[in-house]
Design a protein around this motif. Structure first.
Motif, PDB file in Angstrom:
ATOM      1  N   SER A 106       0.988  -1.278   0.343  1.00 50.78           N
ATOM      2  CA  SER A 106      -0.065  -0.374   0.176  1.00 50.78           C
ATOM      3  C   SER A 106       0.885   1.210  -0.035  1.00 50.78           C
ATOM      4  N   ILE A 107       2.019   1.175   0.373  1.00 49.24           N
ATOM      5  CA  ILE A 107       2.755   2.572   0.328  1.00 49.24           C
ATOM      6  C   ILE A 107       3.433   3.018  -0.883  1.00 49.24           C
ATOM      7  N   LEU A 115      12.850   3.579  -1.014  1.00 49.73           N
ATOM      8  CA  LEU A 115      13.717   2.514  -1.069  1.00 49.73           C
ATOM      9  C   LEU A 115      14.133   1.115  -0.753  1.00 49.73           C
ATOM     10  N   LEU A 116      13.870   1.900   0.781  1.00 47.91           N
ATOM     11  CA  LEU A 116      13.874   0.767   2.052  1.00 47.91           C
ATOM     12  C   LEU A 116      12.349   0.081   2.149  1.00 47.91           C
ATOM     13  N   VAL A 117      11.409   0.693   1.369  1.00 43.74           N
ATOM     14  CA  VAL A 117      10.133   0.008   1.756  1.00 43.74           C
ATOM     15  C   VAL A 117      10.774  -1.263   0.402  1.00 43.74           C
ATOM     16  N   LEU A 139      17.854  -1.310  -9.102  1.00 42.75           N
ATOM     17  CA  LEU A 139      18.850  -1.342  -9.751  1.00 42.75           C
ATOM     18  C   LEU A 139      18.610  -0.470 -10.547  1.00 42.75           C
ATOM     19  N   THR A 140      17.589   0.167 -10.906  1.00 38.98           N
ATOM     20  CA  THR A 140      17.834   1.525 -12.388  1.00 38.98           C
ATOM     21  C   THR A 140      18.089   2.648 -11.272  1.00 38.98           C
ATOM     22  N   LYS A 141      17.476   2.106  -9.499  1.00 38.73           N
ATOM     23  CA  LYS A 141      18.006   3.593  -8.843  1.00 38.73           C
ATOM     24  C   LYS A 141      19.049   4.122  -8.109  1.00 38.73           C
ATOM     25  N   ASP A 142      19.833   2.556  -8.134  1.00 38.53           N
ATOM     26  CA  ASP A 142      21.004   2.677  -7.044  1.00 38.53           C
ATOM     27  C   ASP A 142      22.118   1.641  -7.780  1.00 38.53           C
ATOM     28  N   ASN A 190      23.522  -5.549  -1.647  1.00 38.96           N
ATOM     29  CA  ASN A 190      22.726  -6.148  -1.738  1.00 38.96           C
ATOM     30  C   ASN A 190      21.632  -5.436  -2.747  1.00 38.96           C
ATOM     31  N   PHE A 191      21.133  -4.904  -3.553  1.00 38.34           N
ATOM     32  CA  PHE A 191      20.587  -4.937  -4.473  1.00 38.34           C
ATOM     33  C   PHE A 191      20.741  -6.019  -5.794  1.00 38.34           C
TER      34      PHE A 191
END
Length: 241
Positions: A27-28, A36-38, A63-66, A71-72
């Motif tokens: 829902s978030i 990104l943590l969620v 991975l597109t964001k970081d 870890n990703f």
């Protein structure tokens, strides 16, 4: 608000209500995919709930964001593992390792992968790298023992298996493997000690009872061999050390 929802999701996770946490995280990110943590937490829960495709989409997005977060890469590799894409899995573990040479989960995953494809040199390379980081890592010690047993270095295999015992990691499989190693070295009395330890932990294990029967047959203790061969020997009383 979103902060409260995240806290609630984490609380549900901590008490084992992962299904409720999953719905809260969904829902978030429906309203805010920049958290990104969620997204990462939701990806892990998808894996936990055997939804690797859903998790894979999230980690592709992350991975597109970081792209520099090891870890990703590792988690995306885990989604490939659950989709039986082992080569893709190994590639992502290697990506994680390239970004962080101390990324222990990736190192262990690579060691297991190379063992599965019987690349002995690469298996040993990553086992040694992992143990150099954490010499008491139970997974790596056990994998190293398996590698050494396969390589017929039974003395070193026993050394690793006994280290597991000293770290309070004890089970019938470990004791059985120590016993098998002693058998390979023709040290039957020592093998008997560890097979019996395994038997006491899991008396209904047919593999251990068979190995004990075979061991006693080799030692020409035929009455004991017969008793263990009559599986399941639920009536059997074994004298404690």
């Amino acid at each position: 608000n979103e902060v409260s929802k995240v806290r609630l999701g984490k609380a549900y996770e901590s008490i084992g209500f992962s299904g409720k946490a999953l719905k809260i995280y969904e829902s978030i990110i429906e309203k805010d995919s920049t958290n990104l943590l969620v997204v990462h937490s939701l990806g892990k829960l998808y894996l936990w709930h055997s939804r690797p495709k859903s998790a894979g989409k999230l980690y592709d997005y992350l991975l597109t964001k970081d792209s520099l977060n090891p870890n990703f890469h590792y988690q995306l590799g885990q989604t490939y593992k659950d989709r039986n894409r082992k080569s893709d899995m190994a590639d992502k573990f290697l990506d994680a390792y390239a970004l962080d040479s101390l990324h222990l989960k990736s190192i262990y995953g690579l060691a297991k992968f190379f063992k599965a494809i019987r690349d002995q040199d690469s298996t040993k390379l990553f086992i040694d790298k992992g143990l150099a980081i954490d010499e008491n890592n139970l997974n790596l010690i056990q994998l190293n023992a398996n590698y050494l047993y396969t390589a017929k270095d039974y003395k070193e295999a026993i050394k690793n298996l006994k280290k597991l015992e000293s770290l309070n990691y004890k089970n019938a499989t470990i004791y059985s493997m120590i016993g098998r190693s002693f058998v390979k070295m023709q040290q039957l009395d020592s093998a008997e000690v560890y097979f019996l330890k395994g038997f006491r932990m899991k008396r209904d294990n047919p593999t251990i009872t068979f190995r004990l029967a075979k061991l006693y047959y080799e030692k020409k203790e035929l009455e004991k061999a017969m008793r263990f061969a009559q599986y399941p020997p639920m009536w059997l009383k074994v004298k404690e050390d």
